[in-house]
Design an enzyme around this catalytic site. Structure first.
Site, PDB file in Angstrom:
ATOM      1  N   ASP A  30       0.815  -1.214   0.000  1.00 21.09           N
ATOM      2  CA  ASP A  30       0.000   0.000   0.000  1.00 21.09           C
ATOM      3  C   ASP A  30       0.855   1.273   0.000  1.00 21.09           C
ATOM      4  O   ASP A  30       0.821   2.073   0.947  1.00 21.09           O
ATOM      5  CB  ASP A  30      -0.939   0.002   1.215  1.00 21.09           C
ATOM      6  CG  ASP A  30      -1.808  -1.239   1.275  1.00 21.09           C
ATOM      7  OD1 ASP A  30      -2.207  -1.742   0.211  1.00 21.09           O
ATOM      8  OD2 ASP A  30      -2.093  -1.713   2.397  1.00 21.09           O
ATOM      9  N   GLU A  51     -11.400  -0.998  -4.302  1.00 15.98           N
ATOM     10  CA  GLU A  51     -10.815  -0.361  -3.121  1.00 15.98           C
ATOM     11  C   GLU A  51      -9.596   0.452  -3.539  1.00 15.98           C
ATOM     12  O   GLU A  51      -9.283   0.572  -4.718  1.00 15.98           O
ATOM     13  CB  GLU A  51     -10.406  -1.430  -2.104  1.00 15.98           C
ATOM     14  CG  GLU A  51      -9.385  -2.428  -2.644  1.00 15.98           C
ATOM     15  CD  GLU A  51      -9.114  -3.586  -1.694  1.00 15.98           C
ATOM     16  OE1 GLU A  51      -9.731  -3.638  -0.622  1.00 15.98           O
ATOM     17  OE2 GLU A  51      -8.277  -4.446  -2.040  1.00 15.98           O
TER      18      GLU A  51
END
Length: 318
Positions: A32, A208
């Protein structure tokens, strides 16, 4: 003669090995990516995968920080924040992003909320703040900014994850997030209070990991899409930070050895970069991911060219 040729071949192979920079971070499994440029340094805020090779779910105890001034050599600052920083939090350290605003650094994180008088649990978004890009960071408000009870369009408890913050030219800040649908809300100038209602929309293929930025008066919403599974990166564009969003397509297909991928886009020293993660390191996988970076290129009309995933990574910059 044969010995000389063998030594030459080994030297060439070693040279090629040195050029294979992706994944760029190898001291830990990281995921991430969220890049931030401050002065002449690029800071990279990351998650941290610690699941064993046998585990089949995420184990992410903290967030980490790295920096570079040449895109090749990375300095590790180690663990700089964890869910334990937040008295209301429990669980793992999911995707997060740090932004600079009015002299301070605000690190928006997603984790889970304890069951208490403020929430019955589920995913939540918090904010940590620091005077420096590498911390120390503290909980900015002593409570979660977003809790599961604020959003009811999705039936699952993990929908309030993956925050990204965009600050427009007029200094208006926007928070985007969500799994299964994308939510956005205006933030007050202190970045720790909502300045309006939560809005919900679902771009084509959205799953997402949103990332929002602006380039040449065009607003970009880049995100992890469902595709045919595993995830791929898709995007939309709009004339404003609030839309309307026009779907533009897939720019990155599946990544090696990882179900998920996650975009982080930034301009640095005259070049656009696309950060993401895969499972390419030895013993890596969907729960043991590693961050990579490649060049991001635009067409003359502002649309994004397909990302070319490489093992070489990017060239050093001065």
């Amino acid at each position: 003669m044969k010995k000389a040729l063998l030594l030459l071949l080994l030297g060439l192979l070693a040279s090629l090995g040195l050029q294979a920079q992706n994944p760029i971070l190898r001291d830990a499994f990281t995921a991430d990516p969220a890049p931030l440029v401050y002065h002449d340094t690029l800071f990279l805020y990351t998650g941290h995968d610690t699941a064993s090779t046998q585990e089949t779910n995420y184990k992410m105890p903290d967030w980490r920080i790295y920096s570079t001034t040449d895109m090749v050599h990375w300095q590790s600052y180690g663990r700089r924040l964890s869910p334990r920083t937040f008295a209301w939090a429990t669980g793992d350290a999911y995707a997060a992003q740090c932004v600079y605003h009015r002299g301070k650094f605000y690190w928006f994180v997603s984790t889970f909320h304890k069951k208490d008088e403020h929430s019955q649990g589920g995913a939540a978004i918090g904010v940590a703040v620091s005077d420096r890009p590498t911390g120390p960071f503290r909980d900015a408000i002593g409570r979660a900014l977003i809790v599961n009870e604020m959003t009811r369009d999705q039936p699952h408890a993990w929908d309030d994850i993956d925050p990204t913050v965009f600050i427009d030219d007029d200094q208006q800040a926007y928070l985007y997030w969500g799994n299964g649908s994308c939510r956005w809300v205006k933030l007050k100038d202190n970045l720790t209070e909502l300045a309006g209602p939560i809005n919900v929309f679902t771009p084509t293929g959205y799953m997402e990991g949103p990332w929002v930025y602006k380039r040449n008066k065009v607003y970009y919403l880049v995100y992890a899409g469902k595709g045919t599974k595993p995830e791929m990166i898709e995007y939309c564009t709009a004339p404003s930070a609030t839309g309307p969003w026009t779907y533009r397509g897939i720019i990155q297909p599946n990544v090696p050895n990882s179900f998920t991928t996650h975009p982080g886009i930034i301009d640095y020293k005259g070049q656009s970069y696309f950060f993401y993660h895969n499972g390419a390191l030895p013993t890596g996988g969907s729960y043991r991911r590693s961050i990579c970076v490649d060049i991001l290129r635009y067409n003359p009309d502002g649309t994004i060219q397909p990302i070319v995933q490489t093992t070489q990574g990017v060239a050093p910059v001065k």
